[in-house]
Scaffold this motif. Sequence first.
Motif, PDB file in Angstrom:
ATOM      1  N   LEU A 115      22.217 -12.248  42.827  1.00 17.02           N
ATOM      2  CA  LEU A 115      21.498 -13.129  43.756  1.00 17.02           C
ATOM      3  C   LEU A 115      22.422 -14.169  44.398  1.00 17.02           C
ATOM      4  CD1 LEU A 115      18.161 -13.647  41.797  1.00 17.02           C
ATOM      5  CD2 LEU A 115      18.667 -12.038  43.639  1.00 17.02           C
ATOM      6  N   GLY A 116      23.661 -14.221  43.951  1.00 18.42           N
ATOM      7  CA  GLY A 116      24.657 -15.017  44.631  1.00 18.42           C
ATOM      8  C   GLY A 116      24.723 -16.480  44.246  1.00 18.42           C
ATOM      9  N   PRO A 117      25.580 -17.242  44.934  1.00 22.27           N
ATOM     10  CA  PRO A 117      25.876 -18.637  44.571  1.00 22.27           C
ATOM     11  C   PRO A 117      24.661 -19.551  44.510  1.00 22.27           C
ATOM     12  CG  PRO A 117      27.516 -17.810  46.099  1.00 22.27           C
ATOM     13  CD  PRO A 117      26.450 -16.760  46.029  1.00 22.27           C
ATOM     14  N   THR A 118      23.620 -19.293  45.295  1.00 20.60           N
ATOM     15  CA  THR A 118      22.441 -20.156  45.233  1.00 20.60           C
ATOM     16  C   THR A 118      21.741 -20.067  43.892  1.00 20.60           C
ATOM     17  OG1 THR A 118      21.028 -18.416  46.180  1.00 20.60           O
ATOM     18  CG2 THR A 118      22.026 -20.004  47.711  1.00 20.60           C
ATOM     19  N   HIS A 119      21.915 -18.944  43.199  1.00 17.03           N
ATOM     20  CA  HIS A 119      21.244 -18.730  41.920  1.00 17.03           C
ATOM     21  C   HIS A 119      22.184 -18.835  40.719  1.00 17.03           C
ATOM     22  CE1 HIS A 119      17.964 -17.479  44.434  1.00 17.03           C
ATOM     23  NE2 HIS A 119      17.206 -17.178  43.403  1.00 17.03           N
ATOM     24  N   HIS A 120      23.475 -18.999  40.954  1.00 13.14           N
ATOM     25  CA  HIS A 120      24.394 -19.192  39.836  1.00 13.14           C
ATOM     26  C   HIS A 120      24.138 -20.565  39.214  1.00 13.14           C
ATOM     27  CE1 HIS A 120      27.404 -16.245  41.899  1.00 13.14           C
ATOM     28  NE2 HIS A 120      26.459 -15.606  41.244  1.00 13.14           N
ATOM     29  N   GLY A 121      23.944 -20.589  37.898  1.00 13.19           N
ATOM     30  CA  GLY A 121      23.708 -21.857  37.208  1.00 13.19           C
ATOM     31  C   GLY A 121      24.973 -22.370  36.565  1.00 13.19           C
ATOM     32  N   ILE A 122      26.006 -22.601  37.371  1.00 13.04           N
ATOM     33  CA  ILE A 122      27.313 -22.953  36.813  1.00 13.04           C
ATOM     34  C   ILE A 122      27.561 -24.461  36.761  1.00 13.04           C
ATOM     35  CG2 ILE A 122      28.381 -20.767  37.468  1.00 13.04           C
ATOM     36  CD1 ILE A 122      29.603 -22.204  39.900  1.00 13.04           C
ATOM     37  N   GLU A 123      26.715 -25.243  37.447  1.00  7.99           N
ATOM     38  CA  GLU A 123      26.951 -26.681  37.508  1.00  7.99           C
ATOM     39  C   GLU A 123      26.182 -27.461  36.453  1.00  7.99           C
ATOM     40  OE1 GLU A 123      26.874 -24.845  41.665  1.00  7.99           O
ATOM     41  OE2 GLU A 123      25.469 -24.972  39.976  1.00  7.99           O
ATOM     42  N   ASP A 124      25.295 -26.822  35.718  1.00 11.27           N
ATOM     43  CA  ASP A 124      24.341 -27.543  34.870  1.00 11.27           C
ATOM     44  C   ASP A 124      25.011 -28.400  33.798  1.00 11.27           C
ATOM     45  OD1 ASP A 124      25.112 -25.149  33.594  1.00 11.27           O
ATOM     46  OD2 ASP A 124      23.271 -25.076  32.422  1.00 11.27           O
ATOM     47  N   LEU A 125      26.032 -27.884  33.139  1.00 10.35           N
ATOM     48  CA  LEU A 125      26.688 -28.683  32.101  1.00 10.35           C
ATOM     49  C   LEU A 125      27.369 -29.913  32.705  1.00 10.35           C
ATOM     50  CD1 LEU A 125      28.248 -25.974  29.747  1.00 10.35           C
ATOM     51  CD2 LEU A 125      26.079 -27.197  29.512  1.00 10.35           C
ATOM     52  N   SER A 126      27.962 -29.753  33.878  1.00  8.58           N
ATOM     53  CA  SER A 126      28.603 -30.883  34.539  1.00  8.58           C
ATOM     54  C   SER A 126      27.568 -31.941  34.908  1.00  8.58           C
ATOM     55  CB  SER A 126      29.331 -30.407  35.800  1.00  8.58           C
ATOM     56  OG  SER A 126      30.270 -29.396  35.492  1.00  8.58           O
ATOM     57  N   TRP A 127      26.468 -31.513  35.508  1.00  6.75           N
ATOM     58  CA  TRP A 127      25.415 -32.454  35.907  1.00  6.75           C
ATOM     59  C   TRP A 127      24.788 -33.135  34.694  1.00  6.75           C
ATOM     60  CZ3 TRP A 127      22.822 -28.465  39.688  1.00  6.75           C
ATOM     61  CH2 TRP A 127      23.545 -28.438  40.881  1.00  6.75           C
ATOM     62  N   MET A 128      24.469 -32.351  33.675  1.00  7.03           N
ATOM     63  CA  MET A 128      23.784 -32.915  32.515  1.00  7.03           C
ATOM     64  C   MET A 128      24.700 -33.849  31.722  1.00  7.03           C
ATOM     65  SD  MET A 128      20.669 -31.793  32.722  1.00  7.03           S
ATOM     66  CE  MET A 128      20.994 -32.141  34.467  1.00  7.03           C
ATOM     67  N   ARG A 129      25.995 -33.548  31.667  1.00  6.96           N
ATOM     68  CA  ARG A 129      26.932 -34.431  30.973  1.00  6.96           C
ATOM     69  C   ARG A 129      27.044 -35.782  31.678  1.00  6.96           C
ATOM     70  NH1 ARG A 129      32.208 -33.648  30.816  1.00  6.96           N
ATOM     71  NH2 ARG A 129      32.340 -35.210  29.175  1.00  6.96           N
TER      72      ARG A 129
END
Length: 319
Positions: free
Chosen positions: A123-137
Amino acid sequence: MTSVTTQAQAPVYDCRADFADELAILARADERIMAVCNDSVGSSNLVKFREEFPTRLVNVGIAEQDLVGVSAGLANAGFIPFVSAAAPFLTGRALEQIKADVAYSYRHVVLCGQSPGVAYGELGPTHHGIEDLSWMRAVPGLEIIVPADPAQTRSAVRWAAASGRPTYIRVPRFKVPSVTPEGAPFEAGKAVCLADGSDVTLIAVGTMVSRALGAAALLGEQGVSARVLNMTFVEPLDVAAVRAAARETGAVVTAEEGLLSGGLGSAVARVVAEHHPVPVRMMGVPSFAPTGSASFLLDYFGLTAEGLAGAAREVLGRL
């Protein structure tokens, strides 16, 4: 740091099923437990929960800000809401509500990021959940748990329900092997040492833990003694385990299925830089990921046993 020895097993498991099963067990024993989702009953494996507890599942529809705001209200009323939604949308669309309504207000809300990392690869970059740890930290007062397998997923659900603290749990979509030995403790801020070693330490979370164990096995065949730490809690981080790894092995490799900026690697590198500077190699996703299957993307970014072993040899200067 709790030290045990284990080896990844061949069978693989869907942690979403263990998440849903454990949540139902808790709900049978505690009427305060509720599930709140954003039109994600199926993808969160909450169909059976809805059937058993029809009045204790709230579906707000595709409205993530409402999802978190409603859950904060439920917590304020004495309930224990488990908020279940796809990680990229839960953390991206509702970041303000997570910050203000949950963390700043210190509400007992359990945020469950389903299918994080590159699980929605096609589904591509819009659906990749790669930023969550950075945001939550970046949000103060929020516990961050990244289970490595079904046993840790169940432990995370139980711990979060009893903790009374705002918590974020990553729940992987694609199947993983069991890596947690029976009886291994589950403690906030404590890493589990899955393999001991003296030359280099591999610090991994979630889906990368089994791959770190595979890398350690490959390195062992090449005469490199690798320690493997499962850093289940990214917040609070096991600072003592990281300092010991730097001091005792002299080199560190981190592995995460997420963005390198601000994630596990950044947390570990800060501790190493402040307390015992040694070479550190961070393995993860450096920028927006292309479109492709999860397995393709993990190979693309070197997030494999072979890739992690290569990173360890690089950090040791043994290419």
